[in-house]
Structures are given as C-alpha cells and as structure tokens.
Design a protein around this motif. Structure first.
Motif, PDB file in Angstrom:
ATOM      1  N   THR A  76       2.425   1.390  -3.608  1.00 19.65           N
ATOM      2  CA  THR A  76       1.851   0.484  -2.618  1.00 19.65           C
ATOM      3  C   THR A  76       2.450  -0.919  -2.679  1.00 19.65           C
ATOM      4  O   THR A  76       2.217  -1.728  -1.797  1.00 19.65           O
ATOM      5  CB  THR A  76       0.326   0.387  -2.810  1.00 19.65           C
ATOM      6  OG1 THR A  76       0.053   0.007  -4.165  1.00 19.65           O
ATOM      7  CG2 THR A  76      -0.323   1.740  -2.536  1.00 19.65           C
ATOM      8  N   ASN A  77       3.168  -1.230  -3.760  1.00 25.08           N
ATOM      9  CA  ASN A  77       3.891  -2.500  -3.828  1.00 25.08           C
ATOM     10  C   ASN A  77       5.233  -2.259  -4.510  1.00 25.08           C
ATOM     11  O   ASN A  77       5.510  -1.157  -4.992  1.00 25.08           O
ATOM     12  CB  ASN A  77       3.074  -3.577  -4.560  1.00 25.08           C
ATOM     13  CG  ASN A  77       2.759  -3.185  -5.991  1.00 25.08           C
ATOM     14  OD1 ASN A  77       3.664  -2.975  -6.798  1.00 25.08           O
ATOM     15  ND2 ASN A  77       1.484  -3.089  -6.303  1.00 25.08           N
ATOM     16  N   ARG A 108       5.120   3.302  -0.522  1.00 26.82           N
ATOM     17  CA  ARG A 108       4.086   3.804   0.381  1.00 26.82           C
ATOM     18  C   ARG A 108       3.556   2.722   1.319  1.00 26.82           C
ATOM     19  O   ARG A 108       2.610   2.961   2.055  1.00 26.82           O
ATOM     20  CB  ARG A 108       2.934   4.412  -0.420  1.00 26.82           C
ATOM     21  CG  ARG A 108       3.292   5.728  -1.107  1.00 26.82           C
ATOM     22  CD  ARG A 108       2.058   6.407  -1.661  1.00 26.82           C
ATOM     23  NE  ARG A 108       2.357   7.657  -2.349  1.00 26.82           N
ATOM     24  CZ  ARG A 108       2.474   8.835  -1.749  1.00 26.82           C
ATOM     25  NH1 ARG A 108       2.331   8.919  -0.437  1.00 26.82           N
ATOM     26  NH2 ARG A 108       2.720   9.927  -2.448  1.00 26.82           N
ATOM     27  N   ASN A 109       4.116   1.533   1.256  1.00 26.92           N
ATOM     28  CA  ASN A 109       3.745   0.456   2.179  1.00 26.92           C
ATOM     29  C   ASN A 109       4.723   0.520   3.355  1.00 26.92           C
ATOM     30  O   ASN A 109       5.878   0.111   3.230  1.00 26.92           O
ATOM     31  CB  ASN A 109       3.812  -0.889   1.463  1.00 26.92           C
ATOM     32  CG  ASN A 109       3.324  -2.037   2.326  1.00 26.92           C
ATOM     33  OD1 ASN A 109       3.586  -2.081   3.519  1.00 26.92           O
ATOM     34  ND2 ASN A 109       2.603  -2.969   1.708  1.00 26.92           N
ATOM     35  N   TYR A 110       4.272   1.036   4.491  1.00 23.28           N
ATOM     36  CA  TYR A 110       5.211   1.347   5.579  1.00 23.28           C
ATOM     37  C   TYR A 110       5.889   0.102   6.144  1.00 23.28           C
ATOM     38  O   TYR A 110       7.047   0.147   6.580  1.00 23.28           O
ATOM     39  CB  TYR A 110       4.500   2.133   6.685  1.00 23.28           C
ATOM     40  CG  TYR A 110       3.687   1.312   7.652  1.00 23.28           C
ATOM     41  CD1 TYR A 110       4.233   0.867   8.853  1.00 23.28           C
ATOM     42  CD2 TYR A 110       2.368   0.981   7.375  1.00 23.28           C
ATOM     43  CE1 TYR A 110       3.498   0.124   9.743  1.00 23.28           C
ATOM     44  CE2 TYR A 110       1.616   0.237   8.255  1.00 23.28           C
ATOM     45  CZ  TYR A 110       2.182  -0.192   9.451  1.00 23.28           C
ATOM     46  OH  TYR A 110       1.442  -0.942  10.327  1.00 23.28           O
ATOM     47  N   GLU A 112       6.724  -2.703   4.410  1.00 26.88           N
ATOM     48  CA  GLU A 112       7.770  -3.120   3.480  1.00 26.88           C
ATOM     49  C   GLU A 112       8.928  -2.129   3.458  1.00 26.88           C
ATOM     50  O   GLU A 112      10.094  -2.525   3.381  1.00 26.88           O
ATOM     51  CB  GLU A 112       7.176  -3.278   2.080  1.00 26.88           C
ATOM     52  CG  GLU A 112       6.250  -4.460   1.916  1.00 26.88           C
ATOM     53  CD  GLU A 112       6.953  -5.776   2.223  1.00 26.88           C
ATOM     54  OE1 GLU A 112       8.147  -5.906   1.913  1.00 26.88           O
ATOM     55  OE2 GLU A 112       6.311  -6.674   2.792  1.00 26.88           O
ATOM     56  N   GLU A 157       1.556   5.576   3.367  1.00 25.35           N
ATOM     57  CA  GLU A 157       0.698   4.463   2.975  1.00 25.35           C
ATOM     58  C   GLU A 157      -0.772   4.827   3.135  1.00 25.35           C
ATOM     59  O   GLU A 157      -1.597   4.532   2.263  1.00 25.35           O
ATOM     60  CB  GLU A 157       1.003   3.227   3.813  1.00 25.35           C
ATOM     61  CG  GLU A 157       0.123   2.046   3.441  1.00 25.35           C
ATOM     62  CD  GLU A 157       0.557   0.750   4.091  1.00 25.35           C
ATOM     63  OE1 GLU A 157      -0.175  -0.242   3.939  1.00 25.35           O
ATOM     64  OE2 GLU A 157       1.609   0.736   4.735  1.00 25.35           O
ATOM     65  N   ARG A 161      -3.638   4.895   0.142  1.00 21.41           N
ATOM     66  CA  ARG A 161      -4.902   4.159   0.226  1.00 21.41           C
ATOM     67  C   ARG A 161      -6.091   5.111   0.122  1.00 21.41           C
ATOM     68  O   ARG A 161      -7.089   4.815  -0.544  1.00 21.41           O
ATOM     69  CB  ARG A 161      -4.962   3.384   1.547  1.00 21.41           C
ATOM     70  CG  ARG A 161      -4.007   2.205   1.626  1.00 21.41           C
ATOM     71  CD  ARG A 161      -4.202   1.458   2.927  1.00 21.41           C
ATOM     72  NE  ARG A 161      -3.290   0.325   3.030  1.00 21.41           N
ATOM     73  CZ  ARG A 161      -3.269  -0.504   4.063  1.00 21.41           C
ATOM     74  NH1 ARG A 161      -4.100  -0.318   5.077  1.00 21.41           N
ATOM     75  NH2 ARG A 161      -2.423  -1.513   4.089  1.00 21.41           N
ATOM     76  N   GLU A 447       3.010  -9.297   2.270  1.00 20.91           N
ATOM     77  CA  GLU A 447       1.849  -8.417   2.383  1.00 20.91           C
ATOM     78  C   GLU A 447       0.691  -9.140   3.072  1.00 20.91           C
ATOM     79  O   GLU A 447      -0.047  -8.538   3.852  1.00 20.91           O
ATOM     80  CB  GLU A 447       1.419  -7.937   0.997  1.00 20.91           C
ATOM     81  CG  GLU A 447       2.371  -6.915   0.380  1.00 20.91           C
ATOM     82  CD  GLU A 447       1.870  -6.395  -0.953  1.00 20.91           C
ATOM     83  OE1 GLU A 447       0.948  -7.026  -1.522  1.00 20.91           O
ATOM     84  OE2 GLU A 447       2.391  -5.369  -1.413  1.00 20.91           O
ATOM     85  N   SER A 450       1.449  -9.359   6.777  1.00 24.24           N
ATOM     86  CA  SER A 450       1.336  -8.059   7.435  1.00 24.24           C
ATOM     87  C   SER A 450      -0.106  -7.570   7.511  1.00 24.24           C
ATOM     88  O   SER A 450      -0.379  -6.558   8.162  1.00 24.24           O
ATOM     89  CB  SER A 450       2.178  -7.023   6.696  1.00 24.24           C
ATOM     90  OG  SER A 450       1.660  -6.783   5.402  1.00 24.24           O
ATOM     91  N   SER A 452      -1.899  -6.615   4.849  1.00 22.51           N
ATOM     92  CA  SER A 452      -2.214  -5.684   3.756  1.00 22.51           C
ATOM     93  C   SER A 452      -3.169  -6.298   2.750  1.00 22.51           C
ATOM     94  O   SER A 452      -3.956  -5.589   2.128  1.00 22.51           O
ATOM     95  CB  SER A 452      -0.921  -5.253   3.038  1.00 22.51           C
ATOM     96  OG  SER A 452      -0.043  -4.621   3.944  1.00 22.51           O
ATOM     97  N   THR A 453      -3.095  -7.618   2.565  1.00 22.56           N
ATOM     98  CA  THR A 453      -4.008  -8.313   1.655  1.00 22.56           C
ATOM     99  C   THR A 453      -4.655  -9.486   2.389  1.00 22.56           C
ATOM    100  O   THR A 453      -4.077 -10.043   3.331  1.00 22.56           O
ATOM    101  CB  THR A 453      -3.274  -8.844   0.412  1.00 22.56           C
ATOM    102  OG1 THR A 453      -2.219  -9.731   0.839  1.00 22.56           O
ATOM    103  CG2 THR A 453      -2.676  -7.712  -0.392  1.00 22.56           C
TER     104      THR A 453
END
Length: 541
Positions: A76-77, A108-110, A112, A157, A161, A447, A450, A452-453
């Motif tokens: 994920t990162n 798995r972060n689409y 990135e 991703e 999750r 992130e 985008s 994500s966070t």
C-alpha cells in the motif's frame, strides 16, 4: 558464382543495421511478499525472482543486473528498503528496465503505481514489464490495454484495503470476546480453548507463586529478597519452567535464580488484574488489552506495587545520571578471568565528618551477586588499583619490547585516521537517511493529495519524519565537530603517552589512551591482571 541482387543486398544490410541499433536493456527483477499471509495469490519471493529470470532468458535484448526483494512488506506504500535500492540504481542509470511478476507485486496503491508506470519511468527512459499481466511499456499499446492496467491496479488496492480492514476487525472482535492473541501465555496462566476461543486460564501452582510475589513486594520486601526466596523454594525461573515443564526443581535439573528484570516485568504486567478493558491502567501489551479472565491480584494491590516500582525507577534514573557524569576509562574492555563475564562499574558516594563528599569507583563481576551455581568468587577492584597496575605493566612492556616511542605515537595516529574513516562512513549513512526521509515526505504528500490519507494523518507523519530528520542533522553536526577534533585528541593522547612511558610525575590514563592501546583486561582472584595489548602483535612481527 551467382551474383546477389542489389535488392537482396539492401534488405540484408537493413536487417543488420536494425540488429546493431536494437536497444539492449539492463533489468532489475523486483519481488515482494506481503505481510498478509492469507493472500492466496502471493507466491514466494524465490518463485517471483525465478519468473523474472526465465523471462529475461527468453528475451535476448534484456540483461539481468540484480534482483531486489522485500519480504513481509505491504504494497500500500513504497517505503520499502529494497524498492528504494531499486530506485537508487534507476536514478544512477545502472538499470533501465524493471520486471515484476504482476502489478500487485510492484504496489497496491493504484495512483502511485500509475505515476511510476505512466510518468516517472517513461520520463527516466525505463522500460516496465509485468509478466502475468502481459504488460510491456516498450510495446505501443492501445487505450484498452491502458484501461486494463488501471482496472487491475484499482482492484489490487481495493483488495489490500479490504483484507487489512477484515484482519483488523477480526482481531478487534476476538479481543472484545476475551480471546488471547499471543503465542505464549504469561507466567501464572495457561491457554485453554473455551467455546472455540483461546482463553487465559489460571494455572494452579504458578498463579499462587505470582500472588506471593505481589504480596511480598507490597509488604515491603525488595526484588533481591524475592529472588532469594524463590531460589530457596527451588522454584524454576519462567524460562526453565517452559523448558523442564515443572514448577519446582526435580532431580537432575539445574536450578538458576530468577533475574531481577523478570520480577519487575511480572510486577508491572497488567494481565494479572483480569479485565483490562475496564481497569483503566496503562496497557503495555496491546495484544492482550481486552482479555477478560480471572484476576490473580486485586487491583488495589497492583496499583500500590506500581507506585513503588515507579519510585524506584526515578531513584535508579538519578543514580545513572550521576554515574554518567564521570569518565569511564575502562569501558567494554574489562572482563572477569574466572567466568569471562564483562565487569560492571559501581559508583558510590561517601560523606565525611567535614561535610565533604567523595566519589569511589570500582569494577566487579556481576555474577558475584548470584546465589545459584553460576556464582563467581572473584572480588571487585577499584579504579585506582587498576590505574596503578596498568601504568606499571605499560612501562614494563615498553622497556622489555624495545619499541621506539615514535612507533607508538605513529600507531596512535593511524588509529586516529581509522576513527576519521569511521566518522565519514557514519556521516554518509546519516546523509543517506536524511535523503530517504525527504523522499518519504514526498510520497506521503502525494498520498495526501490523492486522498489516500487525511490531512491530520499527513501532518502527524510529516512531523515525525521532520523530527527524525532534525535528529540526524544534529548528529551530522556533532560528527563534523568530532571529525575536526580527532587530530587534536591524537596529539593530546601522544603527549599523555610520553608522560606515562617516561615515568614523569602526575601520569594518568584517560579513556582514549586506554581504548587505543588495550584490547582486553582480565581480572583474576587476588587482583591478578592480564592485559592484551593492541599494538604488541603489530611490532612483534
């Protein structure tokens, strides 16, 4: 001999030119295995690397440079050690092709993954190949192929999750139900399955020992007294209890005393007061934070014991601060000649009738305080006695070995150069760490942008990273000062060495001089000392 037509010769020349100008790629094979072991699609690191090597063997335009793998790293990162090494080799133009088993192994972060594949790698002239996805950035694909890649990355991703949330929810549910998630039960308990759940159940003998330890400490006994009581009762320490499967010593079994640290840990372990979710006390082990089981110790007793432990910690902390203000001349080189254990230092203060305080420093084997079979009979020795003996031996060795003063001072300077080299190496590592932190902050910002966070998470992570960066930069400044002072310290040490060897008055040993000249010191009963010199073998050759 038949003549070759001009058209045929032109075609052969064109084919040869194309072969010569065909671009050769230097590839890095990247493999990753997730921390999620329940993922059935995750094949082993070795299998992923072997797939990459097999792919390269079937493509003559690709050469293998190195293999990179991150074991137990989330996708994920991109904060992964070998992934950063891969990108470093890309930036240094050592490789211009990256090969992975599939997109999920890369990340798995689409968002990135898309940035790397569609923006960064093309800009850097790097070819990206995903084997099982049949994706090759060197081949001109249509819009359907790009859409397929994005859909796979989004699915990867979402899968990561979903699994993370399920695992987290599963653990939370088990905790609320009172299930024990640890592998080994705390001393005083055993694990038993009740209604399909792993539950902590009171163990008859060891639980009574735990209660007695709490009662004794609560009544005023100290840890040393409790250790003696346990040894007198022939009660095995937790490690030997697990090994022998018996609480009390049996024939043929070795009895070792309990470590004082084990007693303190037991007295501070909140598991012994039962329902931790309702206790409101500081939880040291999150994995057992919500167990509901029979308490071994009343909560009021546990609180009184905790207050007393905290008070003792403050006293110990003040003592250590006082000890650290004094130079430790024989750090890490003083050993017991009887049992081989490293000597520990003791600093005591005495107040005399004229209200003046005097500090005394001595060294001794920690095993002399033991009460079991490992007790050492060696006695302690004061720092003044050590200084006197080492000075005498140093002068004696210097006279008997016929070593010139210049050789010793030159050796001291060589040691100084080695120390400067070590400082430079540490500086490079810290500088690299600072650069990695900058990259991590950039990733974190991407992130956040985008979605994500959240902003709160981003600011918290950024604050921690910047604190770490400031700490590293402070260490770099300190190392720069230390590097600049090495030559000055060497000159000071050489002057001290000359003073010692010429038997001049007021000669004393300092920590730098001792560390440069002496490898190890063994102290035997009767204060007999054996010294292993660092420089002796060099000039005896």
């Amino acid at each position: 001999m038949a003549r070759t037509s001009k058209r045929k010769r032109r075609l052969e020349s064109q084919e040869l030119f194309e072969k010569k100008t065909e671009k050769a790629y230097v590839a890095g094979v990247y493999a990753r295995l997730s921390v999620d072991h329940q993922d059935g699609d995750e094949v082993s690191i070795e299998t992923q690397i072997e797939m990459g090597k097999t792919f390269i063997e079937t493509h003559k335009d690709i050469l293998l440079y190195d293999c990179y793998s991150d074991l137990g790293a989330t996708g994920t990162n991109f904060w992964r050690s070998d992934f950063e090494r891969l990108m470093q080799d890309v930036r240094e133009e050592k490789i211009n092709c990256v090969i992975v088993k599939d997109f999920s192994r890369f990340g798995r972060n689409y968002i990135e993954v898309g940035n790397f594949v569609e923006k960064m790698f093309p800009f850097m002239g790097v070819r990206f190949i995903s084997i099982t996805d049949q994706y090759d950035s060197a081949k001109q694909g249509d819009c359907n192929e790009a859409l397929s890649m994005h859909l796979k990355n989004i699915a990867n991703e979402l899968y990561a999750r979903d699994v993370a949330e399920k695992v987290k929810a599963s653990k939370q549910t088990k905790r609320k139900q009172g299930e024990y998630l640890g592998s080994v039960p705390p001393y005083g308990f055993r694990i038993e399955k009740m209604d399909g759940r792993r539950t902590l159940v009171r163990e008859s003998l060891t639980s009574e020992i735990v209660r007695e330890i709490f009662v004794r400490y609560d009544s005023g006994e100290n840890v040393v007294s409790i250790v003696k009581w346990l040894y007198e009762q022939k009660i095995h320490c937790p490690g030997d209890y697990k090994a022998y499967k018996t609480v009390y010593q049996q024939e043929g079994q070795k009895l070792r005393q309990w470590r004082r640290e084990a007693i303190r840990y037991l007295l501070s372990n909140v598991v012994y007061i039962g329902n931790l979710a309702q206790s409101g006390k500081h939880i040291r082990e999150p994995i057992i934070a919500e167990h509901v089981h029979e308490p071994l110790v009343p909560e009021e007793v546990f609180c009184r014991v905790g207050e007393r432990l905290e008070g003792n910690r403050k006293i110990q902390k003040s003592r250590s601060l006082r000890n650290n203000t004094m130079e430790e001349v024989f750090r890490d080189i003083l050993y017991c000649g009887e049992c081989g254990h490293k000597f520990s230092r003791t600093v005591t203060e005495r107040e005399f009738s004229n209200n003046k305080k005097r500090t005394f420093v001595s060294y001794g084997c920690p095993n002399r305080k033991r009460i079991d079979e490992d007790k050492c009979k060696n006695e302690s020795i004061t720092v003044l006695q050590l200084q006197k003996v080492i000075l005498h031996l140093l002068k004696k060795e210097f006279l008997l070995s016929d070593i010139q003063m210049k050789k010793l001072t030159d050796f001291n300077r060589e040691v100084g150069e080695i120390r400067k080299g070590q400082i430079e190496k540490t500086q490079k590592e810290l500088q690299k760490s600072v650069e990695n932190i900058d990259r991590k902050i950039s990733f974190c910002y991407m992130e956040y942008r985008s979605g994500s966070t959240s902003q709160t998470q981003f600011l918290e992570i950024k604050k921690k990273l910047e604190e770490k960066k400031e700490q590293n930069q402070r260490l770099l400044r300190e190392l720069s000062l230390k590097y600049a002072s090495v030559d000055r310290l060497v000159d000071k040490q050489n002057q001290a060495l000359c003073t010692v060897l010429k038997c001049q008055g007021g000669a004393v040993l300092n920590a730098e001089l001792v560390q440069n000249l002496i490898g190890k010191i063994y102290v035997y009963p009767g204060k007999r000392i054996e010294v292993l010199w660092k420089w002796k073998d060099i000039w005896m050759e």
